[in-house]
Design an enzyme around this catalytic site. Structure first.
Site, mmCIF file in Angstrom:
data_model
loop_
_atom_site.group_PDB
_atom_site.id
_atom_site.type_symbol
_atom_site.label_atom_id
_atom_site.label_comp_id
_atom_site.label_asym_id
_atom_site.label_seq_id
_atom_site.Cartn_x
_atom_site.Cartn_y
_atom_site.Cartn_z
ATOM 1 N N CYS A 19 1.100 -1.080 0.107
ATOM 2 C CA CYS A 19 -0.234 0.178 0.533
ATOM 3 C C CYS A 19 0.932 1.343 0.085
ATOM 4 C CB CYS A 19 -1.461 0.120 1.595
ATOM 5 S SG CYS A 19 -2.413 1.002 0.363
ATOM 6 N N HIS A 33 -3.513 -4.914 1.832
ATOM 7 C CA HIS A 33 -2.302 -5.494 2.824
ATOM 8 C C HIS A 33 -3.032 -7.070 3.417
ATOM 9 C CE1 HIS A 33 -1.768 -1.422 4.328
ATOM 10 N NE2 HIS A 33 -2.937 -1.207 3.729
ATOM 11 N N GLU A 82 -0.900 -8.512 5.514
ATOM 12 C CA GLU A 82 -0.758 -8.511 6.894
ATOM 13 C C GLU A 82 -1.894 -8.608 7.850
ATOM 14 O OE1 GLU A 82 0.279 -5.865 5.349
ATOM 15 O OE2 GLU A 82 -0.577 -4.330 5.562
HETATM 16 N N1 GLN Z 1 -3.511 6.374 1.309
HETATM 17 C C1 GLN Z 1 -1.836 6.260 1.761
HETATM 18 C C2 GLN Z 1 -1.355 6.806 1.840
HETATM 19 O O1 GLN Z 1 -1.811 7.460 0.082
HETATM 20 C C3 GLN Z 1 -2.071 4.732 1.831
HETATM 21 C C4 GLN Z 1 -2.915 3.618 2.753
HETATM 22 C C5 GLN Z 1 -2.510 2.294 3.284
HETATM 23 O O2 GLN Z 1 -0.842 2.164 3.289
HETATM 24 N N2 GLN Z 1 -3.113 1.864 3.037
HETATM 25 O O3 GLN Z 1 -0.665 6.927 1.217
#
Ligand code: GLN
Length: 214
Positions: A77, A168, A170
């Site tokens: 992410c 994710h 995890e």
């Molecule tokens: N929205 C976050 C970003 O743009 C990422 C979100 C996440 O890691 N779950 O950095």
């Protein structure tokens, strides 16, 4: 040994999954902690915040050098955002995998969701996915393998050195991606009795309080 970047975001959840696979892990808080690692996980969190902390603690250049030395890197992410060579409307950070990524592409935090997908290279069983204010990988360059395509976006991609997932693993009771990344790092991810723990909950990492930061 695999390091988990410990500046901000969901660090303990990754440490928990690695421990359950019997993979030795270390928190990475400064460049010296990258020494002797086979792999590094950059967790989810907030990519702007993470990028600032990476610079303040001078870990950004150390990560790029580690990548050149052959240390495998997995970004989940926000971690995937940091690894991309292009970010829609923003300057790229580490630029270690040739892909264009768009932040917050599903909408607000309330548009977070869970899904299940088949990712044959990673697991013979369907894999549960958790998307939290996730980005979308819009395109990848030559030499980048798409592991999972969904609707109008790419959710997981890799090169020999880098793995990027916009979700994710995890935060689920599934260990396929951590096993896959450990093997990518050349490490054996064994079957720990903890894996079959029927009491697993998203908060199970709280029992990690005993793990030292050394
Ligand atoms: N929205 C976050 C970003 O743009 C990422 C979100 C996440 O890691 N779950 O950095």
């Amino acid at each position: 040994m695999i390091g988990v970047l410990d500046l901000q975001g969901d660090v303990v959840e990754h440490l928990d999954h690695l421990e359950r696979l019997g993979v030795v892990a270390r928190r990475v808080k400064d460049p010296s902690h990258l020494h002797n690692l086979k792999g590094l996980i950059i967790p989810g969190g907030e990519s702007t915040c993470l990028s600032r902390l990476l610079r303040i603690f001078e870990i950004d250049t150390a990560i790029m050098e580690a990548c050149k030395r052959g240390v495998k890197i997995w970004g989940t992410c926000a971690g995937a955002i940091l690894l991309a060579t292009q970010i829609v409307g923003e300057k790229a950070y580490l630029g270690l995998i040739d892909m264009e990524i768009e932040r917050n592409s599903f909408g607000s935090q309330l548009d977070s969701f869970a899904a299940v997908a088949s990712i044959p290279k990673v697991s013979s069983e369907p894999v549960p996915l958790t998307f939290i204010r996730a980005p979308k990988i819009r395109s990848v360059g030559p030499g980048v393998e798409i592991l999972l395509r969904m609707d109008d976006y790419i959710a997981a991609a890799e090169t020999e050195g880098i793995l990027a997932t916009v979700f994710h693993p995890e935060l689920t009771n599934n260990f396929a991606f951590h096993r896959y990344f450990s093997r990518k790092c050349g490490l054996l991810a064994g079957e720990s009795p903890l894996l079959a723990d029927p009491t697993w909950k998203p908060t199970s990492w709280t029992r990690l309080a005993r793990i030292s930061t050394g």
